[in-house]
Design an enzyme around this catalytic site. Structure first.
Site, PDB file in Angstrom:
ATOM      1  N   THR A  13       0.818  -1.214   0.000  1.00 12.06           N
ATOM      2  CA  THR A  13       0.000   0.000   0.000  1.00 12.06           C
ATOM      3  C   THR A  13       0.849   1.260   0.000  1.00 12.06           C
ATOM      4  OG1 THR A  13      -1.855  -1.069   1.107  1.00 12.06           O
ATOM      5  CG2 THR A  13      -1.665   1.303   1.400  1.00 12.06           C
ATOM      6  N   SER A  55       1.162  -7.431  -0.877  1.00 14.09           N
ATOM      7  CA  SER A  55       1.791  -8.490  -0.092  1.00 14.09           C
ATOM      8  C   SER A  55       0.970  -9.781  -0.134  1.00 14.09           C
ATOM      9  CB  SER A  55       2.065  -8.031   1.342  1.00 14.09           C
ATOM     10  OG  SER A  55       0.919  -7.986   2.125  1.00 14.09           O
ATOM     11  N   THR A  84       1.155  -4.720   4.156  1.00 13.19           N
ATOM     12  CA  THR A  84       0.945  -5.042   5.569  1.00 13.19           C
ATOM     13  C   THR A  84       0.305  -6.416   5.800  1.00 13.19           C
ATOM     14  OG1 THR A  84      -1.164  -3.853   5.493  1.00 13.19           O
ATOM     15  CG2 THR A  84       0.769  -2.612   6.232  1.00 13.19           C
ATOM     16  N   ASP A  85      -0.375  -6.940   4.803  1.00 16.55           N
ATOM     17  CA  ASP A  85      -1.158  -8.159   5.059  1.00 16.55           C
ATOM     18  C   ASP A  85      -0.312  -9.389   5.362  1.00 16.55           C
ATOM     19  OD1 ASP A  85      -3.823  -7.220   4.972  1.00 16.55           O
ATOM     20  OD2 ASP A  85      -3.659  -6.999   2.803  1.00 16.55           O
TER      21      ASP A  85
END
Lengths: 163, 163, 163, 163
Positions: A13, A55, A84-85
């Protein structure tokens, strides 16, 4: 003398952009060098763009590539920007594959190109942690520096929490 | 559980604003809480606005007040936003007056209200350093975490450098 | 074919910047070309930086110079960026000195370099007015297009109002 | 007294946002009121959010709804924010359905929430055109005010051009 920092970018992101010509939104050339310029970073650093992926799309092979890039680099202080995932999955691979270096994963919940974004603050946390923390894998998100093996993303709450 | 952070604001360029009605430029109510919100900080913290001064205007009594606020606070991890010109002088007072706490001074060369500013990156560095560094006084500026007693501002070059 | 626009810059809050090295705040090289790039203006235009002054410092000779630059230019559609405090005085000089051209004065209450600013909106109003309005002198501020001879700045309220 | 402006929002790139929780990018509650506040618009206006659609998804029924809202409103000066891909199709429907009002369509190639965006400039152009232009349908994009029936989007070049 200050020890240099290597920044590896992988997408996520933090580097998402929007393209009107396609009416869609994609990861693009990294905005990280511009952020470091705006932050007036005078410490020696270099930025290597490894990949441009969400990710959720990262494969085990991708994570091993990130780990190899970190391990083989001359720098011992490494910042990795990452979606971030699955940031914590990459943290586990790095912890297993790259001994003796201080590695800090960070990213953003709001793209760096937005007027309101957590990107520069998070990148600042990562730079400081890379300089101050002992060898190991760290995640700098949500205003906090976490042990990279003892943290998860709470997707509903929109933040990282210690486990 | 995460240890809470106290943020003391004292003024400086980071909080400078411009007022058209006066055709001048002044330190105003601190923009630090807004920056921490934008950064999505989930760690417990509290912000105390101590004063609103250019650091060239700070007196020895002001520095002792900052030190007293840091010493008496329940928090042991403290971030202080401060003008850059005399940041190192305040660091010396803090080192003498506040034992056993991790104190990080930061500020900005470009006001936080500007579209281009080093403020959120620097504040991120300070938050991470407050969590990771051992007790002592640190200065987080120019992309680097310095020992607060071994750094100076190079005004001509527009950056902090180790001494 | 679209008629080209001339942009004359004279200084004012819209172009105020802050210089840490001086701990002060000055009018600097104009940010107007950057704003027009960000706005993706495809219409032919050219920007001429005439002076860099607070409008309270503008003399009658300065105003006559602005008028001469507008009168002698090949373009008949002219945007002038200007400090807000004496914008209406310059409007009167332009109305007397430059017949037959559409001239639009604009500026900003918050500098263009701020994250929150009225500068791009005001500049957009001025560009549209220069294209659409009949010859005369106009002031585009506070969301409104005013007859340049029938408006004043209400300093306390922080806005322009018709008189 | 200034004539009031009605702003109808329909969605489009100008109001696109990014949601990390969904790892996707959607049109959200309109950012137009915030933009008008930042621009310090003192003219009376009201904002009505009609729909939240990419302009490629707009149906003929949607366009007729937009036209009806414009026709039935008490205001005679109307700004419509709209996706850029079918902005000219809506212009044609408005020209046929809404006589005697000054209607200005605008939008953005880069979302208003981005740090770099054409949104505030374009909205400023639309506000000025609504006040200055005669009745009819206008499109304010790419720094230019176009007759709404004599313009097309050049998708490859990323700009609007007269036809």
């Amino acid at each position: 003398m200050s020890k240099p920092i290597l920044v590896l970018t992988t997408g996520g992101t933090i580097d998402k952009n929007y393209f009107d010509a396609l009416s869609e939104y994609q990861i693009t050339d990294s905005g990280i060098p511009a952020l470091l310029g705006e932050a007036r970073v005078a410490l020696p650093f270099r930025v290597v763009e490894l990949m441009r992926k969400d990710s959720l799309e990262l494969t085990e092979a991708d994570r091993l590539l990130v780990a190899a890039a970190a391990r083989e680099a001359p720098e011992s202080r490494i910042v990795i920007t990452h979606g971030t995932d699955t940031m914590t999955e990459t943290a586990r691979v790095l912890a297993a594959e790259v001994p003796g270096k201080t590695i800090v994963l960070t990213g953003a919940l709001s793209p760096a190109r937005f007027a309101e974004t957590d990107a520069p603050f998070n990148l600042g946390m990562a730079f400081a942690t890379a300089q101050v923390a002992p060898p190991g894998v760290w995640i700098a998100m949500s205003g906090e520096v976490f042990d990279g093996l003892k943290v998860k993303k709470d997707r509903a709450a929109g933040k990282f929490v210690a486990i």
